[in-house]
Design an enzyme around this catalytic site. Structure first.
Site, PDB file in Angstrom:
ATOM      1  N   HIS A   7       0.829  -1.208   0.000  1.00 18.50           N
ATOM      2  CA  HIS A   7       0.000   0.000   0.000  1.00 18.50           C
ATOM      3  C   HIS A   7       0.858   1.250   0.000  1.00 18.50           C
ATOM      4  O   HIS A   7       2.043   1.209   0.314  1.00 18.50           O
ATOM      5  CB  HIS A   7      -0.970   0.048   1.194  1.00 18.50           C
ATOM      6  CG  HIS A   7      -0.338   0.017   2.551  1.00 18.50           C
ATOM      7  ND1 HIS A   7      -0.128  -1.149   3.258  1.00 18.50           N
ATOM      8  CD2 HIS A   7       0.102   1.017   3.357  1.00 18.50           C
ATOM      9  CE1 HIS A   7       0.426  -0.864   4.425  1.00 18.50           C
ATOM     10  NE2 HIS A   7       0.592   0.440   4.514  1.00 18.50           N
ATOM     11  N   HIS A  79       3.982   7.109   3.885  1.00 19.16           N
ATOM     12  CA  HIS A  79       4.901   5.977   3.720  1.00 19.16           C
ATOM     13  C   HIS A  79       4.422   5.060   2.602  1.00 19.16           C
ATOM     14  O   HIS A  79       3.286   5.174   2.146  1.00 19.16           O
ATOM     15  CB  HIS A  79       5.091   5.192   5.033  1.00 19.16           C
ATOM     16  CG  HIS A  79       3.870   4.471   5.538  1.00 19.16           C
ATOM     17  ND1 HIS A  79       2.995   5.040   6.442  1.00 19.16           N
ATOM     18  CD2 HIS A  79       3.384   3.242   5.282  1.00 19.16           C
ATOM     19  CE1 HIS A  79       2.029   4.174   6.716  1.00 19.16           C
ATOM     20  NE2 HIS A  79       2.231   3.078   6.030  1.00 19.16           N
ATOM     21  N   GLU A 130       7.580   0.977   5.139  1.00 20.28           N
ATOM     22  CA  GLU A 130       7.031  -0.053   6.004  1.00 20.28           C
ATOM     23  C   GLU A 130       7.262  -1.398   5.323  1.00 20.28           C
ATOM     24  O   GLU A 130       7.065  -1.511   4.110  1.00 20.28           O
ATOM     25  CB  GLU A 130       5.513   0.195   6.192  1.00 20.28           C
ATOM     26  CG  GLU A 130       4.818  -0.850   7.052  1.00 20.28           C
ATOM     27  CD  GLU A 130       3.319  -0.578   7.220  1.00 20.28           C
ATOM     28  OE1 GLU A 130       2.749   0.201   6.428  1.00 20.28           O
ATOM     29  OE2 GLU A 130       2.732  -1.139   8.160  1.00 20.28           O
TER      30      GLU A 130
HETATM   31 CO    CO Z   1       1.032   1.321   6.334  1.00 26.27          CO
END
Ligand code: CO
Length: 136
Positions: A7, A79, A130
């Site tokens: 994502h 992020h 991440e």
């Molecule tokens: Co995230």
């Protein structure tokens, strides 16, 4: 080592307005809000055919998103999340090469119920990364 883009996370000042924009203006498949108290965020996931968008809003005191929104009052990309097969193997490899893991080195459970960790943006071209362990 890294796999699919899981994502892209966007910090937003108004979660409901952002969700409505993605649903009504962009015609996306927008999920329900989820509180993630361990991460200090309320999130809404948007399912796209090839990845997801994560809308992020601060939750509670000391949210890591609060400072970001103070600097970026209109919101912004916060992020990106890459999938890995084994988060401990990934962490050890990164640490051995000098990358910094943010916060406790032990992965936390993220919004999808999978272990996640974050890498320092100064080590990765100014981008907060991440890593999420996704089985399969
Ligand atoms: Co995230």
């Amino acid at each position: 080592m890294i796999g699919r883009l899981n994502h892209v996370a966007i910090a937003v000042p108004d979660l409901e307005a952002a969700a409505a924009q993605y649903r009504d203006t962009l015609g996306a498949d927008v999920g329900a809000p989820q509180d993630e108290p361990d991460h200090g965020v309320r999130v809404i996931f948007i399912a796209l055919p090839n990845t997801k968008i994560e809308l992020l809003h601060p939750l509670g005191e000391g949210s890591p998103i609060a400072g970001f929104l103070a600097k970026n009052p209109q919101g912004g990309i916060h992020h990106i999340c890459y999938e890995v097969d084994d988060i401990h193997v990934a962490r050890d490899r990164l640490v051995a090469q000098g990358a910094r893991v943010l916060g406790p080195a032990e992965p936390k459970i993220g919004a999808h119920g999978n272990p996640v960790l974050f890498l320092h943006p100064k080590d990765f071209n100014g981008t907060l990364i991440e890593l999420e362990q996704v089985a399969g």
